[in-house]
Design a protein around this motif. Structure first.
Motif, PDB file in Angstrom:
ATOM      1  N   SER A   1      -1.604   8.354  10.900  1.00 37.90           N
ATOM      2  CA  SER A   1      -0.972   7.082  10.987  1.00 37.90           C
ATOM      3  C   SER A   1      -2.157   6.017  11.233  1.00 37.90           C
ATOM      4  CB  SER A   1      -0.186   7.281  12.086  1.00 37.90           C
ATOM      5  OG  SER A   1      -0.706   8.049  12.874  1.00 37.90           O
TER       6      SER A   1
ATOM      7  N   LEU B   1      -4.072  -0.762   6.248  1.00 36.73           N
ATOM      8  CA  LEU B   1      -4.058  -1.719   6.066  1.00 36.73           C
ATOM      9  C   LEU B   1      -4.729  -2.832   6.523  1.00 36.73           C
ATOM     10  CD1 LEU B   1      -0.388  -0.488   8.235  1.00 36.73           C
ATOM     11  CD2 LEU B   1      -1.017  -1.913   5.710  1.00 36.73           C
TER      12      LEU B   1
ATOM     13  N   SER C   1       6.908   6.143   0.270  1.00 34.28           N
ATOM     14  CA  SER C   1       7.157   6.894   1.175  1.00 34.28           C
ATOM     15  C   SER C   1       8.275   6.827   1.733  1.00 34.28           C
ATOM     16  CB  SER C   1       6.062   5.842   2.127  1.00 34.28           C
ATOM     17  OG  SER C   1       6.712   4.639   2.183  1.00 34.28           O
TER      18      SER C   1
ATOM     19  N   GLU D   1      -3.276   5.280   7.843  1.00 34.22           N
ATOM     20  CA  GLU D   1      -2.432   4.008   7.267  1.00 34.22           C
ATOM     21  C   GLU D   1      -2.768   2.782   8.215  1.00 34.22           C
ATOM     22  OE1 GLU D   1       1.279   5.337   6.671  1.00 34.22           O
ATOM     23  OE2 GLU D   1       2.481   3.771   6.775  1.00 34.22           O
TER      24      GLU D   1
ATOM     25  N   PRO E   1      -2.021   0.464   0.947  1.00 27.28           N
ATOM     26  CA  PRO E   1      -2.350   1.258   1.839  1.00 27.28           C
ATOM     27  C   PRO E   1      -1.552   2.630   1.892  1.00 27.28           C
ATOM     28  CG  PRO E   1      -0.174   0.053   1.980  1.00 27.28           C
ATOM     29  CD  PRO E   1      -0.791  -0.285   1.610  1.00 27.28           C
ATOM     30  N   ASN E   2      -1.769   3.271   0.383  1.00 30.20           N
ATOM     31  CA  ASN E   2      -1.159   4.534   0.097  1.00 30.20           C
ATOM     32  C   ASN E   2      -2.349   5.448  -0.103  1.00 30.20           C
ATOM     33  OD1 ASN E   2       2.145   4.393  -0.928  1.00 30.20           O
ATOM     34  ND2 ASN E   2       1.579   3.189  -1.658  1.00 30.20           N
ATOM     35  N   TYR E   3      -2.102   6.811   0.788  1.00 28.02           N
ATOM     36  CA  TYR E   3      -2.916   7.385   0.493  1.00 28.02           C
ATOM     37  C   TYR E   3      -2.522   8.558   0.494  1.00 28.02           C
ATOM     38  CZ  TYR E   3      -1.267   8.387   6.120  1.00 28.02           C
ATOM     39  OH  TYR E   3      -0.246   8.469   6.542  1.00 28.02           O
TER      40      TYR E   3
ATOM     41  N   ARG F   1       0.874  13.492   2.638  1.00 30.57           N
ATOM     42  CA  ARG F   1       0.444  12.343   3.186  1.00 30.57           C
ATOM     43  C   ARG F   1      -1.165  13.587   2.998  1.00 30.57           C
ATOM     44  NH1 ARG F   1       1.155   7.703   0.900  1.00 30.57           N
ATOM     45  NH2 ARG F   1       2.213   7.125   2.428  1.00 30.57           N
TER      46      ARG F   1
END
Lengths: 432, 127
Positions: free
Chosen positions: A339, A346, A418, A342, A353-355, A424
């Motif tokens: 998190s 952002l 997500s 993320e 925010p895709n990782y 992730r």
């Protein structure tokens, strides 16, 4: 040798009596000194007088990392700032650090706890101890340092990095024991082999912690360096390294039970489970003054035994850690939550925010690759712009995670969305 | 003269370039010329194609980051020293060439230039 026989070899009855006295006192203390604890106890209709001994501990509400976050930075401190002599911090789940504090007495207890564990590893005042944990907000460096000094050993505070210097000092100063992460010790072992200096060293033991490792890794370290390797456990919230450690029989980590009361609970039901069964480790700090923790959920999965050890110590022992009940990763000794990545991404408008985090262990050092999708709206066809973007992301993540990741830009929509259970994290490290 | 170039971000993974070339073929798009710049992790495929808007649309649909970038095209006469003479015309203060490649044609190569100040550069080159 045993550092403090009167505490480490107490009968179970004596230990429970001591723990009961200390718990009753600690509960009274937090109820009166820490508003957050008082409110939590009042919410379940509990008064300090309801806790009459260690057998009543399960009446008390749990404390989690959220409590520390909600009261950031020092809301759970039970003493005025004038009594706090030291602050440490670890990274938190949302980029906010978890701040911990120590009174003079806390530091003394910590020193002793570490000294007990160094003694388990056959380290004494005539030894030279190289501390190769990071010094600073991280508890590893200073925790090991003070413990080794308390023991009377000669401490060489090398901190992390600069392998060449580490080895030179180790050889020239006749270092007999080293405190570092197991992965770094594996790395050093390779460097020692490469330089062919093993026979010039007088190293006899290692005390490794701050990241999970296996029995096989321990044996591998012992075989390659011709030393005894010991496990030391701790977490900054509870104290730092020195909460528990293993003796020469390597049959579990002896908990410094007079200071830390351990429970194993089911992560689902939060009910206590019997000795030998795996569950989540929960600690209550019986003597901590600055930051007392009541039933703190560590999220570490392990089991406990209260049987007397062959070494003579009677303190309860934890088995090797079997993982986590949350998604926290420990990379190069640093706690990392997905998190955090993320939240950091952002803040960067040029990427989505895709990782995907790929954790691996290359040449015995943990690596973290973060794959980030390029946002089409900000896509530049100039490579220098993309390189600048990579640098920017690396910098932002480094600020948030306290470790330097390798950032890789990928095409949009190549990473899983997500919805459902998005992947992730891919942890390629093999800990068996 | 100004031309529109299409740039595609391509990750270095097996079959990726093939995917791009197939999409262009299937949509009957002609690649006039291309340059592929590579880094260790990704490539930047820059092309002059017969229909850049269509190419952008279909490549985007396939998930590739695409952009259309205006570039300057300058015809050369295939003589020794021509490029040098041409580049020399550009004053130092505006001569910020990001990249350059050529487009072959029957009457001599065409130089494709990406510059920071396309208007100024075009003005001095006078075409």
């Amino acid at each position: 040798m045993i550092w403090n026989e009167s505490k480490e070899c107490m009968s179970r009855d004596e230990m429970m009596h001591l723990q009961s006295t200390r718990l009753v006192k600690q509960v009274k203390n937090v109820y009166h000194s820490v508003e957050h604890y008082r409110k939590k106890m009042q919410a379940v209709g509990l008064e300090p007088g309801d806790i009459r001994g260690i057998e009543d501990i399960d009446k008390l509400p749990f404390t989690t990392k959220d409590d520390l976050r909600d009261t950031y930075p020092c809301g759970l401190f039970a003493v005025p700032r004038s009594e706090v002599v030291r602050i440490h911090a670890s990274s938190g789940t949302t980029g906010k650090a978890t701040v911990v504090g120590y009174t003079r007495r806390d530091i003394e207890n910590w020193e002793e706890c570490v000294a007990r564990i160094l003694t388990m590893a056959n380290i004494g005042s005539s030894d030279t101890v190289q501390v190769s944990y990071g010094y600073g907000l991280f508890t590893g460096g200073l925790g090991a340092h003070y413990g080794a000094e308390f023991l009377g050993a000669t401490v060489v505070p090398l901190s992390t990095g600069n392998t060449k210097k580490q080895l030179t000092m180790m050889r020239d100063l006749g270092v007999t024991a080293i405190c570092c992460t197991p992965s770094y010790l594996m790395y050093l072992a390779e460097a020692i082999e490469e330089q062919g200096i093993l026979n010039d060293l007088v190293l006899k033991s290692a005390i490794c912690g701050a990241e999970p490792w296996t029995e096989n890794m321990r044996r591998e370290i012992e075989r390659r360096l011709h030393i005894d390797a010991h496990d030391i456990y701790g977490l900054s919230e509870v104290m730092g390294p020195g909460v528990a450690g293993d003796c020469k029989f390597h049959t579990g980590l002896h908990i410094n039970e007079d200071h830390f009361f351990a429970e194993i609970v089911s992560p689902e039901t939060l009910q206590g489970i019997p000795d030998g069964e795996t569950g989540e480790l929960v600690f209550t700090t019986l003597t901590k003054e600055a930051l007392p923790l009541i039933r703190y959920r560590t999220k570490d999965l392990t089991s406990i035994t209260h049987e007397k050890c062959e070494c003579g110590r009677t303190t309860a022992r934890l088995s090797r850690f079997k993982g986590r009940s949350d998604d926290m990763l420990i990379i190069r000794g640093v706690n990392v939550f997905p998190s955090q990545v993320e939240a950091a991404l952002l803040d960067i408008s040029e990427v989505s925010p895709n990782y995907l985090m790929i954790v691996d262990r290359v040449d015995n050092l943990d690596t973290l690759e973060v794959q980030v999708e390029v946002d089409e709206r900000f896509f530049s066809d100039e490579i220098k712009e993309l390189e600048n973007l990579t640098k920017k992301i690396t910098h932002v993540l480094q600020q948030a995670l306290l470790i330097v990741p390798k950032v890789k830009l990928v095409e949009p929509r190549t990473l899983q969305r997500s919805e459902g259970k998005a992947v992730r994290v891919i942890d390629k490290r093999k800990l068996v | 003269m100004r031309m529109n170039q299409i740039s595609v971000f391509i990750e270095n993974k097996e079959g990726n370039l093939l995917t791009v070339s197939k999409i262009l073929k299937d949509n009957n798009i002609d690649i006039r010329t291309l340059s592929l710049a590579d880094t260790s992790e990704y490539g930047m495929l820059r092309m002059i194609v017969s229909d850049e808007e269509l190419a952008k649309k279909v490549l985007k649909e396939a998930g590739f980051p695409v952009s259309i970038t205006p570039v300057i095209a300058v015809r050369t006469n295939n003589k020794v020293g021509y490029m040098h003479d041409l580049l020399e015309k550009i004053p130092a203060e505006i001569a910020n060439i990001e990249y350059m490649y050529t487009l072959p044609s029957e009457e001599g190569s065409i130089l494709i230039l990406k510059v920071a100040n396309p208007d100024k550069v075009e003005a001095v080159l006078g075409n």
